[in-house]
Design a protein around this motif. Structure first.
Motif, PDB file in Angstrom:
ATOM      1  N   GLU A  47      -6.956  -8.284   5.269  1.00 11.35           N
ATOM      2  CA  GLU A  47      -7.924  -7.526   6.061  1.00 11.35           C
ATOM      3  C   GLU A  47      -8.063  -6.125   5.453  1.00 11.35           C
ATOM      4  O   GLU A  47      -7.199  -5.688   4.695  1.00 11.35           O
ATOM      5  N   PRO A  48      -9.136  -5.424   5.785  1.00 16.16           N
ATOM      6  CA  PRO A  48      -9.319  -4.080   5.217  1.00 16.16           C
ATOM      7  C   PRO A  48      -8.161  -3.125   5.472  1.00 16.16           C
ATOM      8  O   PRO A  48      -7.914  -2.226   4.665  1.00 16.16           O
ATOM      9  N   ASP A  49      -7.430  -3.330   6.571  1.00 17.02           N
ATOM     10  CA  ASP A  49      -6.319  -2.431   6.884  1.00 17.02           C
ATOM     11  C   ASP A  49      -4.950  -3.029   6.538  1.00 17.02           C
ATOM     12  O   ASP A  49      -3.916  -2.510   6.966  1.00 17.02           O
ATOM     13  N   SER A  50      -4.931  -4.099   5.766  1.00 17.20           N
ATOM     14  CA  SER A  50      -3.655  -4.724   5.408  1.00 17.20           C
ATOM     15  C   SER A  50      -2.796  -3.753   4.594  1.00 17.20           C
ATOM     16  O   SER A  50      -3.296  -3.032   3.734  1.00 17.20           O
ATOM     17  N   GLY A  51      -1.510  -3.782   4.848  1.00 20.48           N
ATOM     18  CA  GLY A  51      -0.572  -2.906   4.148  1.00 20.48           C
ATOM     19  C   GLY A  51       0.066  -3.545   2.940  1.00 20.48           C
ATOM     20  O   GLY A  51       0.927  -2.927   2.291  1.00 20.48           O
TER      21      GLY A  51
ATOM     22  N   ASP B  61      -3.900   2.033  -5.760  1.00 22.67           N
ATOM     23  CA  ASP B  61      -4.868   1.619  -4.747  1.00 22.67           C
ATOM     24  C   ASP B  61      -5.279   0.170  -4.983  1.00 22.67           C
ATOM     25  O   ASP B  61      -5.496  -0.257  -6.124  1.00 22.67           O
TER      26      ASP B  61
ATOM     27  N   ALA C  35       0.843  -1.194   0.000  1.00 22.49           N
ATOM     28  CA  ALA C  35       0.000   0.000   0.000  1.00 22.49           C
ATOM     29  C   ALA C  35       0.881   1.248   0.000  1.00 22.49           C
ATOM     30  O   ALA C  35       2.064   1.200   0.319  1.00 22.49           O
TER      31      ALA C  35
ATOM     32  N   ALA D 140      -2.604 -11.183   2.590  1.00 26.01           N
ATOM     33  CA  ALA D 140      -1.879 -10.003   3.065  1.00 26.01           C
ATOM     34  C   ALA D 140      -0.363 -10.163   2.997  1.00 26.01           C
ATOM     35  O   ALA D 140       0.360  -9.185   3.181  1.00 26.01           O
TER      36      ALA D 140
END
Length: 200
Positions: free
Chosen positions: A187-191, A159, A154, A179
């Motif tokens: 997960e939604p916040d995975s980098g 994106d 990310a 991930a």
């Protein structure tokens, strides 16, 4: 059409960038660092003796490990210096210099591919105008049921949602999102995103 890829801009700013990049990976390997995570992932996906495309292969560090596992590996990268390193380090691979968006895969005999992969944040270096063309061109190499896997981090200008839309625009179906190359769930916040898609 000529695309303005970030990697080329970096090379123009720093002519030693490619040599430094190649030396960094050689040093990491020589000092015992594990640089084979992507290759192990692809090896687990592939049938034995598979035809594999290393798209954006760089020095061939991942493709070379897959050659050692008995696969036939084709690599394409726009950096002629990195291709020369791949040819030197892994002479049994088939390495080509070219832009993934425009490379004539069929003309080079690169077809019926079981697994095509992009490791090392390759996709984040693409000119945004080339993204869908690049993905479509990679898809064209796959046999029916062949799979494409790519991973990148990310915050690199591409994106994750846009990437998934671009993959779907080629007609490939998304099979799995992870991930890490070590199979941690996305997960939604995975980098980081590792995505597997399939040509149907």
């Amino acid at each position: 059409m000529s695309f303005d890829h970030q990697w080329n801009r970096i090379r123009e700013t720093n002519p030693d960038h490619s040599a430094n990049y190649a030396e960094r990976w050689r040093n990491l390997a020589a000092s015992g660092h594990d640089i084979g995570g992507e290759a192990r992932f692809v090896n687990a996906m592939a049938p034995r003796g598979a035809r594999i495309l290393d798209a954006g292969c760089g020095t061939g560090r991942a493709g070379g490990l897959l050659i050692n596992e008995g696969h036939t590996v084709y690599g394409v990268d726009l950096d002629e210096f990195l291709i020369s390193v791949a040819e030197e380090d892994f002479p049994s691979g088939e390495w080509h210099t070219g832009d993934l968006a425009e490379f004539d895969f069929a003309g080079a005999g690169i077809n019926d591919i079981d697994v095509a992969f992009c490791a090392g944040n390759v996709l984040s270096f693409l000119d945004p105008a080339s993204r869908r063309q690049t993905l479509s061109n990679i898809k064209s190499t796959l046999k029916p049921g062949g799979r494409f896997v790519a991973g990148f981090g990310a915050g690199r200008g591409y994106d994750f949602a846009d990437f998934i839309d671009d993959v779907k625009s080629t007609g490939m179906i998304v099979n799995l999102k992870l991930a890490t190359w070590e199979l941690h769930p996305f997960e939604p916040d995975s980098g980081f995103l590792v995505l597997i898609a399939e040509r149907v």
